[in-house]
Design an enzyme around this catalytic site. Structure first.
Site, PDB file in Angstrom:
ATOM      1  CB  CYS A 184      16.845  83.797  31.826  1.00 15.21           C
ATOM      2  SG  CYS A 184      17.529  85.246  31.080  1.00 15.21           S
ATOM      3  CE1 TYR A 187      22.799  59.443  23.998  1.00 12.25           C
ATOM      4  CE2 TYR A 187      24.752  58.822  25.233  1.00 12.25           C
ATOM      5  CZ  TYR A 187      23.678  58.482  24.438  1.00 12.25           C
ATOM      6  OH  TYR A 187      23.490  57.163  24.071  1.00 12.25           O
ATOM      7  CD  GLU A 216      20.998  48.684  19.854  1.00 12.35           C
ATOM      8  OE1 GLU A 216      20.173  48.416  18.980  1.00 12.35           O
ATOM      9  OE2 GLU A 216      20.688  49.005  21.026  1.00 12.35           O
ATOM     10  NE  ARG A 224      25.351  63.299  29.369  1.00 11.45           N
ATOM     11  CZ  ARG A 224      26.138  62.835  30.300  1.00 11.45           C
ATOM     12  NH1 ARG A 224      27.230  63.514  30.646  1.00 11.45           N
ATOM     13  NH2 ARG A 224      25.887  61.707  30.907  1.00 11.45           N
TER      14      ARG A 224
END
Ligand code: LLP
Length: 429
Positions: free
Chosen positions: A360, A389, A289, A329
């Site tokens: 902010c 991602y 996968e 990330r």
């Protein structure tokens, strides 16, 4: 350069053969680009290597959590591979793209009854079942619909692949899957085999993500094959499929390693083969996968530099027109990224910059203390290897709109439109 789809011409960064500055002018920033050729060739590579070294019916399933929008499923369909989906949102996107659902595998540690029903109604191929509640729910719903639903059981092999704790999933105390070590995996197999409206077709494990070594995959396959040997002894059950999950690592910065996918699959295959021979087991069909290793390096995000703030003796903040809303990330995992000034590729990179987003939120950073060309307002910054991602984890925090995605193939085309202010208020009553 970092990956083969990058080059420099006349001081400008080119990506997948396209001039990034021209693309910024045409589509505006922030802008996410994808290299179609790289995505397709990565899928084709997995497909051909898996079918070369594993039994017929073995295949890659693109882990679409890495990046999910309709065109990605069309490409998977076109390349003849399967897909791993984790929500009915991903499933619905696959359906909308005409993806053949017999090649879709539905993951997730808490599938709702409504998810199960929706998936069955749409002809899902396989559920990958985490635990008892789900197993019983699928059996009950399948019975109501007078079908026998195919499934795999997700097991935790108890492997620690030495990656970031947040993306390590194969350990016994993981929220995913049923543990082998505690004996619960054997019990759930027994239950699955006793239910009338489900058909147990195989076992799954996923040990983690961003892994560069082969040994954790070999160790996991050993544990899974030991387990299969046990289910054969206990129940006479040998599965059709063994799914070894995803997790192959990708190079984000020069100092990262690389992994040769062909060699990795080949090595895992000879390991699995030897173990099967040892147990006198017919080798199951093997599934992988891959998510990140298919799309990450095929992505790039372009931003425009806005305010520059130099705090003498401390830091230089270079603010961009995107940030954690399109790439969370660094904020989440302190992930490394390579940042280039796309319009100043011939200039020395002797300026230390902290690349800041517009939210902010002090933690809204893309990277801290990286070396770039001396910036001025209006420069274009390219953040490399953002295909996985990033967009799939994007948010509208501070009501910031998400960027468009432009696919660079034979031509350049918008595959996800830029969000507008109307989109941002579309659900508000
Ligand atoms: N299969 C399963 C069951 C998974 O949980 C995952 C990733 C994959 C396959 C694909 O793994 P890959 O080949 O992409 O490493 N948000 C994190 C990554 C989370 C990974 C979740 N599961 C990040 O940004 O690094």
């Amino acid at each position: 350069m970092l990956h083969e789809n990058l080059s420099v011409k006349n001081g400008r960064l080119h990506f997948a053969g396209y001039d990034t500055i021209e693309l910024c002018e045409r589509y505006q920033t922030p802008l996410m680009l994808l290299d179609e050729n790289m995505i397709r060739s990565n899928m084709a590579l997995y497909k051909s290597v898996i079918s070369e070294f594993f039994p017929a019916g073995s295949m890659p399933l693109y882990a679409s959590k890495a990046l999910s929008f309709k065109e990605m499923y069309r490409i998977c369909k076109d390349e003849g591979i399967g897909t791993d989906i984790v929500s009915i949102g991903e499933l619905y996107t696959a359906i909308s793209a005409g993806f053949p659902l017999e090649r879709a595998f539905f993951h997730g540690n808490n599938k709702l009854d409504s998810d199960i029903e929706f998936a069955i109604d749409n002809g899902l191929g396989y559920f990958i079942v985490d635990t008892y509640d789900e197993l019983y729910a699928i059996d009950r719903i399948a019975k109501e619909k007078s079908i026998v639903q195919k499934l795999l059981l997700r097991l935790t092999p108890g492997i620690d692949p030495h990656t970031h704790a947040a993306i390590s999933t194969g350990k016994v105390d993981s929220k995913f899957g049923t543990a082998i070590e505690t004996g619960q995996a054997l019990e759930i197999v027994k239950v699955a085999l006793s239910l009338e409206n489900v058909k147990l077709c195989g076992f799954h494990c996923h040990i983690g993500s961003q892994i560069f070594e082969i040994s954790p995959f070999c160790n996991a396959s050993d544990i899974m094959l030991d387990f299969i040997n046990q289910t054969r002894k206990e129940f006479g059950f040998v599965p059709e499929y063994l799914n070894l999950g995803g997790g192959f690592g990708v190079r984000y910065v020069e100092s990262h390693g690389t992994i040769d996918i062909r060699q990795a699959i080949k090595d895992i295959a000879s390991h699995v083969k030897a173990k099967c021979q040892e147990y006198n087991l017919e080798m199951p069909k093997i599934l992988f996968e891959p998510g990140r290793s298919i799309v990450a390096a095929a992505g790039m995000t372009l931003y425009t530099v806005g305010s520059i703030k130099e705090i003498k003796g401390y830091k230089n903040y270079v603010s961009i027109d995107g940030g954690m809303t399109d790439n969370p990330r660094y904020a989440l995992y302190q992930s490394d990224y390579t940042v280039l000034t796309a319009n100043k590729m011939d200039e020395p990179t002797n300026y230390t910059a902290t690349i800041a987003g517009r939210c902010c939120e002090s933690g809204d950073l893309i990277q801290e203390d990286v070396q770039i060309a001396k910036p001025t307002r209006g420069d274009k910054l390219a953040v490399l290897v953002t295909g996985a991602y990033n967009y799939s984890m994007a948010s509208n925090y501070n009501k910031v709109a998400r960027p468009p995605i432009v696919m660079l193939g034979k031509t350049d085309r918008v595959v996800v439109k830029r969000e507008t202010l109307e989109h941002l208020t579309a659900l508000d009553v």
